[in-house]
Design a protein around this motif. Structure first.
Motif, PDB file in Angstrom:
ATOM      1  N   ARG A  28     -22.922 -18.440   6.430  1.00 23.41           N
ATOM      2  CA  ARG A  28     -21.827 -18.509   7.389  1.00 23.41           C
ATOM      3  C   ARG A  28     -21.780 -17.225   8.216  1.00 23.41           C
ATOM      4  NH1 ARG A  28     -17.733 -22.315   6.268  1.00 23.41           N
ATOM      5  NH2 ARG A  28     -16.716 -21.530   8.154  1.00 23.41           N
ATOM      6  N   ALA A  29     -21.719 -17.391   9.514  1.00 19.07           N
ATOM      7  CA  ALA A  29     -21.625 -16.236  10.398  1.00 19.07           C
ATOM      8  C   ALA A  29     -21.126 -16.692  11.757  1.00 19.07           C
ATOM      9  CB  ALA A  29     -22.973 -15.531  10.542  1.00 19.07           C
ATOM     10  N   SER A  30     -20.389 -15.828  12.419  1.00 20.45           N
ATOM     11  CA  SER A  30     -19.936 -16.055  13.783  1.00 20.45           C
ATOM     12  C   SER A  30     -19.786 -14.682  14.429  1.00 20.45           C
ATOM     13  CB  SER A  30     -18.604 -16.822  13.804  1.00 20.45           C
ATOM     14  OG  SER A  30     -17.566 -16.030  13.254  1.00 20.45           O
ATOM     15  N   GLN A  31     -19.319 -14.673  15.676  1.00 20.39           N
ATOM     16  CA  GLN A  31     -19.112 -13.397  16.342  1.00 20.39           C
ATOM     17  C   GLN A  31     -17.998 -12.590  15.673  1.00 20.39           C
ATOM     18  OE1 GLN A  31     -18.392 -14.349  20.432  1.00 20.39           O
ATOM     19  NE2 GLN A  31     -20.550 -14.762  20.882  1.00 20.39           N
ATOM     20  N   ALA A  32     -17.103 -13.287  14.990  1.00 19.97           N
ATOM     21  CA  ALA A  32     -15.980 -12.592  14.357  1.00 19.97           C
ATOM     22  C   ALA A  32     -16.317 -12.059  12.972  1.00 19.97           C
ATOM     23  CB  ALA A  32     -14.778 -13.528  14.265  1.00 19.97           C
ATOM     24  N   ASP A  33     -17.191 -12.748  12.252  1.00 18.53           N
ATOM     25  CA  ASP A  33     -17.452 -12.346  10.863  1.00 18.53           C
ATOM     26  C   ASP A  33     -18.836 -12.809  10.451  1.00 18.53           C
ATOM     27  OD1 ASP A  33     -16.980 -11.209   8.418  1.00 18.53           O
ATOM     28  OD2 ASP A  33     -15.921 -12.947   7.607  1.00 18.53           O
ATOM     29  N   ASP A  34     -19.571 -11.939   9.823  1.00 20.77           N
ATOM     30  CA  ASP A  34     -20.890 -12.254   9.298  1.00 20.77           C
ATOM     31  C   ASP A  34     -20.802 -12.220   7.775  1.00 20.77           C
ATOM     32  OD1 ASP A  34     -23.524 -12.422   8.468  1.00 20.77           O
ATOM     33  OD2 ASP A  34     -24.294 -11.116  10.038  1.00 20.77           O
ATOM     34  N   ARG A  37     -23.193 -13.144   5.581  1.00 19.59           N
ATOM     35  CA  ARG A  37     -24.490 -13.182   4.912  1.00 19.59           C
ATOM     36  C   ARG A  37     -24.467 -12.313   3.655  1.00 19.59           C
ATOM     37  NH1 ARG A  37     -28.883  -9.838   4.858  1.00 19.59           N
ATOM     38  NH2 ARG A  37     -30.886 -10.845   4.354  1.00 19.59           N
ATOM     39  N   MET A  38     -23.990 -11.089   3.814  1.00 15.43           N
ATOM     40  CA  MET A  38     -23.867 -10.171   2.676  1.00 15.43           C
ATOM     41  C   MET A  38     -22.848  -9.106   3.051  1.00 15.43           C
ATOM     42  SD  MET A  38     -24.628  -8.876  -0.275  1.00 15.43           S
ATOM     43  CE  MET A  38     -24.799  -7.329  -1.173  1.00 15.43           C
ATOM     44  N   LYS A  39     -21.617  -9.265   2.575  1.00 14.01           N
ATOM     45  CA  LYS A  39     -20.549  -8.332   2.912  1.00 14.01           C
ATOM     46  C   LYS A  39     -20.267  -7.421   1.726  1.00 14.01           C
ATOM     47  CE  LYS A  39     -16.971  -9.568   5.137  1.00 14.01           C
ATOM     48  NZ  LYS A  39     -15.694 -10.208   5.561  1.00 14.01           N
ATOM     49  N   SER A  40     -19.925  -6.168   2.040  1.00 13.43           N
ATOM     50  CA  SER A  40     -19.502  -5.248   1.007  1.00 13.43           C
ATOM     51  C   SER A  40     -18.478  -4.299   1.603  1.00 13.43           C
ATOM     52  CB  SER A  40     -20.711  -4.526   0.439  1.00 13.43           C
ATOM     53  OG  SER A  40     -20.745  -3.245   0.685  1.00 13.43           O
ATOM     54  N   TRP A  41     -17.383  -4.041   0.867  1.00  9.95           N
ATOM     55  CA  TRP A  41     -16.340  -3.156   1.364  1.00  9.95           C
ATOM     56  C   TRP A  41     -15.647  -2.464   0.186  1.00  9.95           C
ATOM     57  CZ3 TRP A  41     -15.977  -8.369   0.929  1.00  9.95           C
ATOM     58  CH2 TRP A  41     -14.874  -8.900   0.237  1.00  9.95           C
ATOM     59  N   LEU A  42     -14.988  -1.335   0.499  1.00 10.35           N
ATOM     60  CA  LEU A  42     -14.317  -0.523  -0.519  1.00 10.35           C
ATOM     61  C   LEU A  42     -12.812  -0.699  -0.421  1.00 10.35           C
ATOM     62  CD1 LEU A  42     -16.283   2.846  -0.219  1.00 10.35           C
ATOM     63  CD2 LEU A  42     -16.701   0.967  -1.812  1.00 10.35           C
TER      64      LEU A  42
END
Length: 478
Positions: free
Chosen positions: A426-432, A434-439
């Protein structure tokens, strides 16, 4: 002179001489001298941890055989062609001159044999064969009336389990069509065969993971220098744990595409989730399954696979991803027919020559009109995954075609060629995704809450598209 406090049993002396009171004694393991002396030294420690399992990651398989492409919907749908020619299995003989091409009245089987078609009738039970002319075709009852070319009738044929296929048609000179179609299409002289296709779909699933370390432990210095498969190194234990969490998650991204299963709403208690169809499930449902392949059968067992591929897409280049035992079985099978044996392979095919020893670790070979490239699949050998399963229902390998299909990409707006096996995320101009990582948290540079910890979040949304699964082969144990 009296000294206070006295450390241990050491008492100073005005002269350089050995006295019981001015040197350490080690003959008493329980004494204070022994214990205090032993604690003066650190143990001998190897700074780097031992990589006893080698490279522990399992991902990489899909990168070798497929591609990754974005999608914007909750479902990916693709269509696959049906066969071009008209053929029926499991036909019956209501009489010696009629054939029911759909005796089970299956809803997805239609009678599309027009009058004046010429057909071949095969009886697998007896080996009998007859060429016939179709004189009438009923699209409601699925019964065709025939007249054999070389027989009076089909009374000698088995009354069930026949195979019928159309090979042409025949009309008299200057004649008009007098034979018509009865049943649902009464009055029509021909049955137009509309091209049909099989539609398949798969849905992406959300895969998540998290690693949490509190602020105090982030300052903890470990004894052992760490080094992980992704290149991370250092003395801080939480870096190792975070790195291994990431590596484990990346493996999960591939494993869900291989092992994924759709939820069966009729029997499964799972609610709110739909699952996804992985590689193994797709081959089990729409592909070919070979049970108990072994080198003891020689080329016979493998040639049966080739004969089955001939009835499918007959894709010339294929890749074999095998566990250790099945890989050795292939090596033994090929070595048994090497030069010097009856029907052996030619020297030089595997970069060998007559003067040098035959390389028994075959990486590629050709049989019939097919090329095969063989490699070990670590996922099937690792003891923590499929490598720990042997015998009944074990997955021992998979044959994957190396071809591509041409499809219209709605995102790109052009025709592109895609591997039969590829991943959609799932991906679009608003959010990708594929592989997300955040703190999150308040430690480690993340100031999103009052939590005295650092939370490392991982997320992906993806699924596997297995096109033309009829060209895939799954090797299973017995």
């Amino acid at each position: 002179m009296s000294l206070n406090p006295q450390f241990g049993k050491i008492v100073p002396s005005q002269s350089q001489q050995l006295l019981d009171s001015n040197y350490l004694q080690f003959d008493d393991p329980t004494g204070a001298d022994f214990s205090s002396f032993a604690q003066q030294y650190l143990p001998e420690i190897y700074e780097q941890e031992v990589e006893r399992y080698g490279n522990r990651t399992l991902s990489g398989f899909l990168r070798m055989v497929g591609a990754e492409m974005p999608m914007t919907s909750d479902q990916v749908i693709w269509s696959e062609q049906n066969r071009l020619h008209i053929a029926y299995d499991g036909c019956t003989l209501p009489s010696s001159l009629t054939i029911d091409v759909n005796p089970t009245a299956a809803a997805d089987v239609q009678n599309v044999i027009s009058p004046n078609s010429t057909i071949v009738v095969l009886d697998p039970a007896t080996g009998l064969e007859a060429k016939c002319l179709v004189t009438d075709s009923n699209t409601t009852t699925n019964v065709i009336t025939i007249q054999p070319y070389t027989l009076n009738n089909l009374s000698t044929f088995t009354t069930s389990g026949l195979k019928v296929f159309v090979y042409g048609s025949e009309y008299a000179k200057g004649s008009s069509v007098t034979n018509g179609v009865t049943g649902a299409n009464t009055g029509d002289q021909f049955i137009s065969v509309e091209p049909s296709f099989q539609q398949y779909a798969n849905s992406p699933i959300i895969v998540r993971s998290k690693y949490v370390v509190n602020g105090s432990d982030m300052a903890q210095i470990g004894w052992v220098e760490i080094a992980t498969e992704d290149g991370s190194s250092g003395y801080l234990w939480y870096l190792k744990a975070e790195s291994e969490t990431r590596l484990r998650f990346e493996d999960y991204l591939e494993m869900v595409c291989v092992e994924g299963e759709k939820v069966d709403n009729l029997v499964s208690p799972i609610t709110g989730l739909k699952g996804t169809q992985g590689l193994f499930a797709a081959i089990e449902e729409r592909g070919n399954v070979n049970v108990g392949f072994t080198a003891a059968a020689g080329l016979t067992a493998f040639d049966d696979i080739l004969k089955n591929l001939d009835t499918q897409g007959a894709i010339e280049e294929n890749m074999l991803f095998l566990n250790r035992q099945t890989s050795l079985d292939f090596d033994d099978m090929l070595a048994a027919i090497s030069s010097g044996s009856s029907g052996g392979t030619a020297y030089g095919l595997f970069e060998n020559s007559e003067e040098m020893a035959l390389n028994l670790g075959f990486s590629g070979f050709r049989r019939g009109s097919y090329d095969f490239y063989k490699t070990d699949w670590k996922y099937l050998n690792d003891a923590s995954t499929r490598g720990g399963i042997n015998g009944i229902s074990s997955i021992e390998g998979v044959l994957i075609p190396a071809g591509t299909s041409t499809v219209y990409d709605q995102i790109l707006g052009t025709n592109i060629r895609r591997p039969f096996l590829h991943v959609r995320y799932r991906a679009s101009q608003a959010d990708d995704r594929r592989m997300k990582s955040w703190l999150t948290g308040s430690a480690g540079g993340a100031f999103t809450s009052t939590l005295d910890a650092m939370e490392v979040n991982f997320l992906s949304e993806r699924c596997l598209v297995t096109q033309a699964a009829n060209n895939f082969v799954l090797f299973k144990g017995v």
